[in-house]
Motif scaffolding. Structure first.
Motif, PDB file in Angstrom:
ATOM      1  N   LEU A 416       0.840  -1.207   0.000  1.00 30.19           N
ATOM      2  CA  LEU A 416       0.000   0.000   0.000  1.00 30.19           C
ATOM      3  C   LEU A 416       0.868   1.247   0.000  1.00 30.19           C
ATOM      4  N   ALA A 417       1.904   1.247   0.843  1.00 31.22           N
ATOM      5  CA  ALA A 417       2.792   2.418   0.918  1.00 31.22           C
ATOM      6  C   ALA A 417       3.437   2.684  -0.444  1.00 31.22           C
ATOM      7  N   ALA A 418       3.835   1.612  -1.130  1.00 27.37           N
ATOM      8  CA  ALA A 418       4.457   1.788  -2.449  1.00 27.37           C
ATOM      9  C   ALA A 418       3.459   2.372  -3.445  1.00 27.37           C
ATOM     10  N   GLU A 419       2.204   1.897  -3.388  1.00 27.71           N
ATOM     11  CA  GLU A 419       1.194   2.403  -4.313  1.00 27.71           C
ATOM     12  C   GLU A 419       0.840   3.857  -4.003  1.00 27.71           C
ATOM     13  N   LEU A 420       0.744   4.186  -2.707  1.00 30.50           N
ATOM     14  CA  LEU A 420       0.468   5.573  -2.321  1.00 30.50           C
ATOM     15  C   LEU A 420       1.606   6.483  -2.764  1.00 30.50           C
ATOM     16  N   GLU A 421       2.826   6.006  -2.548  1.00 32.82           N
ATOM     17  CA  GLU A 421       3.984   6.816  -2.919  1.00 32.82           C
ATOM     18  C   GLU A 421       4.036   7.031  -4.431  1.00 32.82           C
ATOM     19  N   LYS A 422       3.659   6.007  -5.185  1.00 28.95           N
ATOM     20  CA  LYS A 422       3.650   6.136  -6.644  1.00 28.95           C
ATOM     21  C   LYS A 422       2.655   7.189  -7.097  1.00 28.95           C
ATOM     22  N   ALA A 423       1.448   7.166  -6.493  1.00 26.86           N
ATOM     23  CA  ALA A 423       0.444   8.166  -6.856  1.00 26.86           C
ATOM     24  C   ALA A 423       0.888   9.566  -6.443  1.00 26.86           C
ATOM     25  N   SER A 424       1.472   9.674  -5.249  1.00 22.68           N
ATOM     26  CA  SER A 424       1.952  10.977  -4.783  1.00 22.68           C
ATOM     27  C   SER A 424       3.085  11.479  -5.664  1.00 22.68           C
ATOM     28  N   GLU A 425       3.951  10.541  -6.064  1.00 23.79           N
ATOM     29  CA  GLU A 425       5.101  10.919  -6.885  1.00 23.79           C
ATOM     30  C   GLU A 425       4.652  11.589  -8.173  1.00 23.79           C
ATOM     31  N   ALA A 426       3.594  11.049  -8.791  1.00 19.81           N
ATOM     32  CA  ALA A 426       3.103  11.630 -10.041  1.00 19.81           C
ATOM     33  C   ALA A 426       2.612  13.057  -9.818  1.00 19.81           C
ATOM     34  N   THR A 427       1.908  13.268  -8.719  1.00 19.32           N
ATOM     35  CA  THR A 427       1.395  14.611  -8.427  1.00 19.32           C
ATOM     36  C   THR A 427       2.530  15.572  -8.103  1.00 19.32           C
TER      37      THR A 427
END
Length: 846
Positions: A416-427
């Motif tokens: 989950l942390a990796a997926e959240l970080e990926k979404a945040s990274e794009a923003t």
């Protein structure tokens, strides 16, 4: 599919055909039993319709009241012969409303499959816990409807043991001691399937293979002996225990449990009830007391004192619907039911569903932020904002999954942390890119200053240095052949090209450094200040180190791209760009002041450095080296130095670095003209693969060559054409300047000066002895001959020896400085010694 057919009083969990009700219906019923808000309950029809339209399982919304209950619940099942009064016992014991047999219609099957209901305990005290007690009424055994097919009976037994803490065995007192009448065959099935479950548990958690189950995971077999009118309960219990021991010894056991007694796998409890029809009052009183065994932890015979609080299978209540569905699916398909695996499967399912919901919510927030960013609405401290959202999501995940296995929770949390970080990274990247673009737009003036400084300051200076080095190499005494070699080496533009691009990189970095200093000072404005785009962008980055670094890196690349684009724009007509540099250098002194070139000697003196600067521009714009420097810096700053891909990239960067120093350059041949010294360009090719290179090295070289080739703006033919065109333009411009100087030069014969002195001797003497006339003559001479005097001084500057020119210029500069500071203010009336008139004071204050 079974359904709730009695207005919420019970749920037909498994129908007579062996079909389990949908997990959403189970969750909805459990929520209704615990008084959940109807708005929070899943809509079964919508979920079923969604599953039919989707290839993947649909997430069942969690019911908050079930989450809150967690492990604080109990499951009780009842087994017994068909029409033996099981449902009647449950209805009186737990105030349920299961259907019972109508004696007027004869003995027949009433309960088909399994029914689920919630216990109601009207006599429960404050210390009792009957609010989380759920009852399962199983189909009776030994019925004519099933005949001798005991497969469904075994499936129900396995299902009951997979979830129920307590199994009530309904048995009549007058059948104690009989095998078939007492329905002990059912117990043999119960023992066998429980050994099957315990075998998995022992392999999962025991060290070296324990022969007993954990006390927390041993179900309780509560034998309720009905119509007890005479004889002691202890003697009846002894007879039952003896029969159970016989069955236990007779059944086939796994090797790990070959010597374990029955007590290692079950808690055995016994209770008796008076005759239901003949002793109604005594029956009701005994039922109330027996109910307290389940709900009153102060009762001496409380059933759950020996185990930890909560459900003994460690399944939280909100996970029960999926757990029941998974267990029954395994049982129906004759798969080996493994409770630890089922628990793990449930934990993965619930953690995965929750992670999916949290990730979707986070992605929705990021998408909304991206929309705002595209509209020019930036988020202050975007990295911290996104980080806070991630932390809240992880905290919510930990809160909701605290009841599941730590190993699975940790694994799912990491995903989950990796997926959240990926979404945040794009923003974050999107905002940093947008901020960098905004800052680049505001730095167009700085980009132009970088270009102007490079072309008007750095390039002429480097051209002069290059020309002087070549002159020194050609003028060295010794072997002419050796001097020619040194001259050829000095004609190489590689070092000057590297200096030029180093100057450009440093200037771009200086602009970025200035913005960094503004950030350190607080940005200089509020983010809502729309009148200052740069200040508004910087204000969004204040206090956000991560976003600052990302934005400044992208800003640096963006500015380099602007510089690169403008320099590459010169490649469309390189000869014109070279001519402009030639003209600018030709008409500019080393200190940046304008040069008029009033003498042929001065023009020839400036021609060589000006031509060198122009040719140096051709060498500089033929290959863009900013990207090469960035590539090498990025590789050098990488952290994962051990990866094969990085080593490959380092090798490529090493090749590129060597080639940009030693090859792929535009060089020039020494010129025979002493004024030019630098002649026709030559280009060096990239090295080809050596015969002994392995495949990886060849691929690396090819990649480096491709990277280098993508930066080449002018090939050898284009460079040659540009040089030929410039050579013609340069020659034409030089001849034009020479003609201008010759046309403006008026030579007076020397004998004229002798005649003037002879014929005007008396007048000259008269001027010298008459001070007033001498001053008047000097003023008239300055007025009429000022330009001529300046021209003569410029000629002296251009042609005079440096040992005389430099001291003279220094002395004149000192005189001019003192004049500006002391004499000019007195003349204007605003100096220290000037009269204090109103007009002078006003002029001074201005």
């Amino acid at each position: 599919m079974a359904s709730n057919g009695n207005a919420g009083k019970w749920l037909h969990l498994i129908d007579g055909n062996g079909d389990l009700v949908h997990p959403a219906a189970i969750a909805r019923y459990l929520g209704q039993c615990l008084g959940a808000d109807p708005k929070t309950l899943p809509r079964v029809a919508d979920i079923v319709a969604a599953e039919q339209d989707s290839d993947s399982p649909v997430v069942i919304p969690s019911v908050p009241v079930l989450k809150k209950r967690a492990f604080d619940y109990r499951m009780v099942g009842v087994f017994g012969g068909q029409s033996s009064g099981k449902s009647t016992l449950l209805n009186h014991l737990f105030a349920t409303d299961f259907a019972v047999m109508d004696a007027d219609e004869g003995r027949s099957q009433t309960t088909k499959g399994c029914f689920l209901s919630k216990a109601r305990c009207p006599e429960a005290t404050a210390s009792e816990s009957g609010q989380g007690l759920f009852i399962m009424d199983f189909e009776g055994t030994d019925g004519v409807e099933r005949g001798e097919n005991q497969n469904f009976e075994k499936q129900l037994s396995l299902f009951a043991l997979s979830v129920a803490d307590t199994l009530i065995i309904n048995m009549w007192c007058n059948e104690v001691g009989r095998f078939n009448a007492a329905n002990l065959s059912l117990l043999q099935t119960v023992f066998e399937v429980n050994l099957q479950l315990n075998a998995h548990t022992a392999r999962e958690g025991a060290v070296g293979g324990s022969s007993s189950a954990s006390p927390d995971e041993k179900p309780t077999l509560l034998f309720v002996l009905r119509d007890h009118v005479d004889g002691s309960l202890e003697k009846l219990a002894g007879v039952v225990e003896k029969s159970l021991a016989t069955i236990w010894d007779r059944i086939s056991k796994p090797a790990i449990f070959a010597s374990s007694p029955l007590s290692d796998h079950f808690h055995l409890r016994f209770a008796s009830l008076p005759h239901f029809s003949l002793q109604k009052a005594e029956f009701q009183s005994a039922v109330v007391d027996l109910r307290r065994w389940f709900v009153d932890d102060a009762h001496p015979k409380y059933l759950y004192r020996h185990v930890r609080p909560g459900n003994f299978r460690s399944i939280p209540l909100d996970g029960v619907p999926q757990y029941l569905d998974s267990c029954w699916a395994s049982i129906k398909t004759n798969k080996d039911l493994d409770i630890p695996s089922q628990r793990e499967m449930l934990a993965r399912l619930r953690c995965g569903e929750l992670a999916q919901i949290l990730a979707a919510d986070h992605q929705e927030a990021m998408d909304a932020a991206l929309t705002k960013i595209k509209d020019g609405q930036f988020i202050k401290q975007v990295s911290r904002w996104a980080g806070d959202l991630e932390e809240r999501a992880i905290a919510e995940f930990d809160k909701e999954t605290k009841h599941y296995a730590d190993a699975i929770v940790d694994e799912q949390r990491a995903d989950l942390a990796a997926e959240l970080e990926k979404a945040s990274e794009a923003t974050i990247l999107a905002q940093c890119s947008a901020l960098a673009d905004a800052l680049v737009r505001t730095c167009d003036g700085s980009v132009q200053r970088v270009i102007d400084s490079a072309l008007t300051s750095a390039l002429p200076r480097l051209g002069r240095e290059w020309f002087e080095k070549l002159q020194a190499a050609r003028s060295q005494p010794g072997d002419p052949a050796d001097s020619q070699k040194k001259a050829a080496k000095a004609a190489s533009a590689a070092r000057q090209v590297a200096k030029f691009w180093g100057f450009v990189s440093a200037e771009v970095a200086a602009v970025t450094a200035d913005l960094r200093k503004q950030l350190e000072r607080g940005g200089g404005a509020n983010a809502d200040d729309a009148d200052n785009e740069q200040s508004a962008a910087l204000a969004c980055l204040v206090g956000d180190t991560d976003a600052q670094e990302r934005t400044l890196r992208q800003l640096h690349r963006g500015m380099q791209g602007r510089v690169k684009a403008r320099l590459e724009g010169m490649t469309t007509d390189p000869s014109s760009a070279m001519l402009k540099v030639f003209e600018r250098t030709l008409s500019t002194n080393e200190d940046g002041t304008t040069r008029f070139n009033t003498t042929i000697t001065g023009l020839d003196k400036q021609y060589g450095p000006a031509r060198a600067a122009a040719l140096l521009l051709l060498a500089c714009i033929s290959v863009n080296r900013l990207d090469l420097n960035d590539s090498a810096d990025a590789v050098a700053a990488a952290d994962d130095a051990g990866s094969e891909a990085l080593e490959r990239q380092r090798y490529i960067a090493q090749l590129v670095s060597r080639w940009q120093k030693d090859a792929g350059h535009t060089e020039f041949e020494p010129h025979t003209d002493p004024k030019a010294l630098i002649g026709r360009p030559t280009t060096t090719a990239l090295p080809k693969e050596a015969a002994g290179d392995d495949a990886e090295e060849t691929a690396a070289r090819a990649a480096a060559r491709h990277q280098f080739a993508s930066l080449v703006a002018l090939d050898e033919a284009a460079i040659s054409r540009a040089y030929d065109m410039f050579d013609m333009k340069c020659d034409f411009h030089y001849k034009s300047e020479r003609a201008r100087i010759e046309a403006g030069t008026q030579s007076i014969p020397g004998w004229i000066y002798v005649v003037i002195l002879f014929l005007g001797a008396n007048e000259i003497w008269w001027l010298l002895v008459n001070p007033h006339m001498l001053i008047l003559a000097g003023i008239l001479a300055w007025f009429f001959f000022a330009n001529w005097i300046k021209a003569q001084w410029q000629k002296f500057e251009e042609t005079g020896p440096p040992a005389v020119v430099l001291p003279a210029k220094t002395a004149l500069a000192t005189v001019q400085l003192h004049y500006d500071r002391h004499v000019a203010p007195l003349i204007q009336g605003v100096g220290p010694g000037a009269p204090r008139t109103e007009e002078a004071i006003k002029k001074k204050t201005q």
